[in-house]
Design a protein around this motif. Structure first.
Motif, mmCIF file in Angstrom:
data_model
loop_
_atom_site.group_PDB
_atom_site.id
_atom_site.type_symbol
_atom_site.label_atom_id
_atom_site.label_comp_id
_atom_site.label_asym_id
_atom_site.label_seq_id
_atom_site.Cartn_x
_atom_site.Cartn_y
_atom_site.Cartn_z
ATOM 1 N N SER A 25 27.230 22.364 -80.480
ATOM 2 C CA SER A 25 27.376 22.294 -79.034
ATOM 3 C C SER A 25 27.571 20.864 -78.557
ATOM 4 O O SER A 25 27.775 20.615 -77.399
ATOM 5 C CB SER A 25 26.160 22.926 -78.343
ATOM 6 N N VAL A 27 24.120 27.411 -72.586
ATOM 7 C CA VAL A 27 22.719 27.264 -72.219
ATOM 8 C C VAL A 27 21.828 28.017 -73.200
ATOM 9 O O VAL A 27 20.821 27.501 -73.683
ATOM 10 C CB VAL A 27 22.488 27.771 -70.776
ATOM 11 N N ARG A 28 22.229 29.260 -73.539
ATOM 12 C CA ARG A 28 21.427 30.070 -74.458
ATOM 13 C C ARG A 28 21.301 29.394 -75.815
ATOM 14 O O ARG A 28 20.232 29.321 -76.415
ATOM 15 C CB ARG A 28 22.092 31.433 -74.658
ATOM 16 N N GLN A 29 22.439 28.889 -76.307
ATOM 17 C CA GLN A 29 22.419 28.267 -77.637
ATOM 18 C C GLN A 29 21.579 27.006 -77.642
ATOM 19 O O GLN A 29 20.854 26.728 -78.581
ATOM 20 C CB GLN A 29 23.843 27.939 -78.080
ATOM 21 N N PRO A 76 25.801 22.106 -66.411
ATOM 22 C CA PRO A 76 24.761 23.107 -66.649
ATOM 23 C C PRO A 76 23.356 22.618 -66.323
ATOM 24 O O PRO A 76 22.474 23.400 -66.071
ATOM 25 C CB PRO A 76 24.896 23.407 -68.147
ATOM 26 N N THR A 91 25.486 24.987 -84.694
ATOM 27 C CA THR A 91 26.362 25.774 -83.835
ATOM 28 C C THR A 91 27.339 24.884 -83.069
ATOM 29 O O THR A 91 28.192 25.375 -82.359
ATOM 30 C CB THR A 91 25.558 26.624 -82.836
ATOM 31 N N ILE A 130 18.556 20.179 -70.333
ATOM 32 C CA ILE A 130 17.646 20.786 -71.301
ATOM 33 C C ILE A 130 17.368 19.672 -72.293
ATOM 34 O O ILE A 130 18.259 19.274 -73.040
ATOM 35 C CB ILE A 130 18.267 21.995 -72.038
ATOM 36 N N ASP A 174 26.371 36.464 -80.201
ATOM 37 C CA ASP A 174 25.781 35.188 -80.613
ATOM 38 C C ASP A 174 24.269 35.204 -80.442
ATOM 39 O O ASP A 174 23.523 34.651 -81.238
ATOM 40 C CB ASP A 174 26.425 34.028 -79.850
ATOM 41 N N MET A 175 23.806 35.911 -79.381
ATOM 42 C CA MET A 175 22.360 35.996 -79.148
ATOM 43 C C MET A 175 21.680 36.881 -80.182
ATOM 44 O O MET A 175 20.549 36.618 -80.583
ATOM 45 C CB MET A 175 22.091 36.559 -77.760
ATOM 46 N N ARG A 189 26.724 31.092 -72.663
ATOM 47 C CA ARG A 189 26.457 30.917 -74.076
ATOM 48 C C ARG A 189 25.900 29.536 -74.381
ATOM 49 O O ARG A 189 24.974 29.380 -75.171
ATOM 50 C CB ARG A 189 27.755 31.148 -74.858
ATOM 51 N N ALA A 218 21.343 34.713 -83.224
ATOM 52 C CA ALA A 218 20.326 33.687 -82.991
ATOM 53 C C ALA A 218 18.939 34.311 -83.021
ATOM 54 O O ALA A 218 17.998 33.737 -83.579
ATOM 55 C CB ALA A 218 20.566 33.000 -81.647
#
Lengths: 639, 85
Positions: free
Chosen positions: A63, B34-36, A474, A61, A477, A241-242, B32, A245
């Motif tokens: 990122s 963060v979700r991805q 953000p 995707t 993660i 997109d969710m 988006r 996914a």
């Protein structure tokens, strides 16, 4: 034939690559804009195959720059077969990526790696069943022990020769399929002519909001994408997109469950290590202990090699002097170049090599994500997050790999801040100045004080720059992988690759710069530079004018500012010419002012010309300010 | 209706979930990206995760799901709603 390795980070992809490519193979490293692929030739079954190791990516995707590069490579380059390396113990998560690769419709083999690890966790996978569900061949391997590799290549070559494409299209729920088909049927077919992909995949990528494809879309296409996205959002109650996914996520979990049986896991001591190393108290105690031991080890190893290497280069200079007329310009240049190379080989390498090796050990074991976990809260105070601690730690060895390591951060803003503050961390070259001047003439406590002071300056600078770039980060993660025993081959290749990157960037500059400075010295340009720099050196900092040239040398290589200081002052007894407070002011200035040329080159590559220029200006102003403050604090009178 | 009520009364953010708890992800806010990012690591709405530990000083949360351990910073953990499993 070209076989490409793709896989998620920590899937054992590099281990596999090293086993295949071997040390004897010719290996080339092509630096992309931000990420590198490693290419190698390997002889498999009597045939020479080109093997490409793409950077580890979690998904397609895109990122992060690494993911964009991996995706572009798979779509735009000639790929005869892709080998998707999967950590068998993390099957469900890894399959989400596999499903994305299947969507690309390229010849694909799934390499189910670390089967032993999975079995230890009580997971047994039925490869035939998995292969049936995915519609691609599945081969089980234990790359670290060389098990299953011959079979993997046998299958990969077959897939490449027969151009076997994944035989199954990824099924999605009926209503989602309707929307996909609707979008695929109405968008402009020429949109993705550049890529040999199906219209259905194009529709998926557009609904996922993939910038690589959205940027090609015209206004009408964008309107169609938004329209179909809304249709999904209305029926599913979440963004398009969710929805996509979630489809992949559910399918991956279903396939993983179907293809594996779970039994009782074996006892694994690694599970309890984190009870200490990530503990809210002991975690920090061990962090400090490990870092302390690490730096002591690097220092001891480095010191062991530095002196004999320096002696070797000194004898080279003497040998040159014996065979040449020492008053000629040619000799001045030869001497300058030898001294330049000496600095790179005898002063930087002895510390950099053990540092990079030790770092590779910490990395391969999997300790750095734990450090990021422990330090996240502190990094937030300076406007960054835990992941940014990694380049900062690297900075103590050398700022060049530190700046390069900022690539692990996903936000460009975080990368810039982390790169700038990394240049303020005193590297091993500046360590020699701090030890050689401050510790020697003022005492080790002052040297330690300077290191602690530096941490505050780094923190304050981080805070100031975050204020100037007030974009919301953000946060962290970060996968915390299980501990792994490091493989020597992987450690050596990692150290070597980074070492080479440093050598390629820094050495041409060292040699060219040294020759230039030798020329300047020969024609006595130093008087001119001293006069030019006197507003800073004499008026602001209260130092002798002679230190001016040494600061220019310091930009070339930080430790040179000390070596040249001794030459410029005409005595090894610095304290005879400069008072202890002046030595302190000089060291403070040298620690913070303008990064060395090798670091500047790395900055240019990583954060661009504009921010590199800002960094140079910022560090110069900062160093002057702190130098003046030190002057006032130590009571050197202003004239 | 009753089910809804029960869900809501037990919903809290991941950040405010104590260690050693098993929870189900209800919603993920935060855009988006963060979700991805979370979904790449195999974390999505509906998944059951185990909160292994939390760092002191407002630090991150360590969650485990299907064998993957992920450190989630406070800012993001505050945007993930979970319920008791």
């Amino acid at each position: 034939m070209r076989i490409v390795f793709v896989g998620q980070p920590n899937s054992g992809k590099s281990t596999l690559f090293n086993v295949v490519a071997g040390y004897k193979s010719m290996s080339a490293n092509f630096p992309g804009s931000t990420v590198n692929y490693t290419v190698s030739k390997a002889r498999v079954g009597g045939e020479v195959v080109e093997v490409v190791d793409l950077p580890g990516t979690y998904s397609l995707t895109a990122s992060s720059p690494a993911e964009t590069a991996a995706k572009q490579f798979l779509l735009e380059e000639k790929v005869d077969a892709a080998v998707n390396v999967v950590d068998a113990s993390l099957l469900s998560r890894s399959l989400e990526f596999t499903l994305q690769l299947i969507e690309l419709q390229i010849p694909l083999v799934v390499c189910l790696n670390m089967i032993d690890e999975a079995e230890r966790k009580g997971i047994n996978i039925d490869a035939a069943k998995l292969s049936g569900r995915l519609g691609v061949p599945v081969v089980m391997t234990v790359a670290a022990k060389g098990i299953g590799i011959d079979r993997l290549f046998y299958v990969a070559r077959r897939v490449a020769k027969k151009r076997e494409l994944p035989s199954i299209e990824i099924p999605v729920r009926k209503d989602v399929e309707t929307v996909l088909a609707g979008l695929a049927g109405s968008i402009d077919g020429t949109l993705a002519e550049k890529y040999p992909i199906s219209k259905r995949l194009l529709a998926i990528k557009l609904l996922e909001g993939d910038d690589a494809f959205l940027s090609l879309a015209d206004e009408n296409d964008r309107r169609l994408v938004a329209e179909h996205g809304r249709m999904l959002e209305e029926t599913h109650g979440q963004p398009a997109d969710m929805v996509i996914a979630a489809e992949r996520h559910a399918l991956a979990m279903e396939i993983a469950e179907e293809a594996s049986t779970v039994s009782k896991p074996q006892r694994d001591i690694r599970g309890s290590i984190d009870n200490v190393l990530m503990h809210r108290v002991w975690g920090y105690v061990f962090l400090l202990g490990i870092m302390y031991l690490f730096f002591v080890a690097v220092f001891k190893v480095g010191a062991l090699f530095e002196a004999p290497l320096l002696r070797m280069f000194d004898s080279l200079v003497s040998a040159a002097a014996a065979h040449m007329d020492v008053s000629t310009l040619l000799f001045a240049i030869v001497k300058g170049v030898i001294q330049g190379v000496a600095g790179g080989v005898a002063i930087v390498l002895p510390y950099l090599l053990p540092f990079l090796f030790g770092l590779a050990v910490l990395e391969d074991i999997g300790y750095l994500p734990r450090v990021a976990f422990l330090m996240d809260a502190f990094m937030h105070r300076i406007g960054l997050h835990g992941t940014a601690i990694v380049p900062a730690i690297l900075g103590y060895g050398c700022n060049v790999p530190a700046v390069m390591a900022t690539r692990i951060l996903t936000s460009p803003r975080d990368r810039i801040i982390a790169a700038v503050i990394s240049t303020l961390v005193p590297c091993s070259a500046r360590m020699t100045v701090i030890f050689g001047l401050v510790a020697f003439y003022l005492g080790p406590t002052w040297a330690l004080g300077l290191y602690i002071f530096d941490i505050f300056v780094v923190a304050a600078s981080g805070k100031v720059i975050s204020k100037l770039l007030p974009e919301l980060t953000p946060g962290m993660i970060l996968e915390v992988p299980r501990y792994q025993a490091p493989a020597l081959v992987s450690l050596i290749s990692k150290t070597w690759l980074r070492m080479r990157e440093f050598v390629v960037v820094a050495w041409p500059l060292l040699i060219g710069g040294s020759a230039l400075l030798a020329l300047g010295d020969y024609f006595h340009v130093d008087r001119f530079t001293n006069a030019m720099l006197s507003p800073v050196t004499v008026a602001a900092l209260g130092l002798p004018a002679a230190v001016g040239t040494t600061l220019i040398f310091g930009v070339l290589r930080k430790e040179l500012s000390m070596i040249m200081l001794i030459q410029a002052l005409g005595t090894a007894n610095v304290v005879a010419v400069m008072s202890p407070p002046q030595i302190m002011v000089f060291t403070v200035f040298v620690t913070f002012y303008i990064p060395c040329v090798a670091t500047i080159a790395a900055l240019l590559k990583e954060i661009g010309a504009k921010f590199t220029f800002y960094t140079i200006v910022y560090t110069f102003l900062l160093a002057t300010l702190l130098g003046v403050a030190a002057r006032a604090a130590f009571g050197i009178g202003f004239l | 209706m009753l089910r809804d009520m029960r869900v809501h009364s037990h919903t809290r953010t991941l950040y405010h979930t104590g260690a050693y708890k098993r929870v189900r992800i209800v919603t993920i806010d935060g855009g988006r990206g963060v979700r991805q990012w979370l979904s790449q690591l195999g974390l999505g709405v509906g998944d059951i995760v185990f909160v292994k530990r939390n760092a002191p000083f407002g630090g991150p949360i360590l969650v485990e799901h299907e064998g993957t351990e992920v450190a989630v910073g406070r800012g993001i953990a505050e945007k993930i709603l979970v319920e008791d499993e």
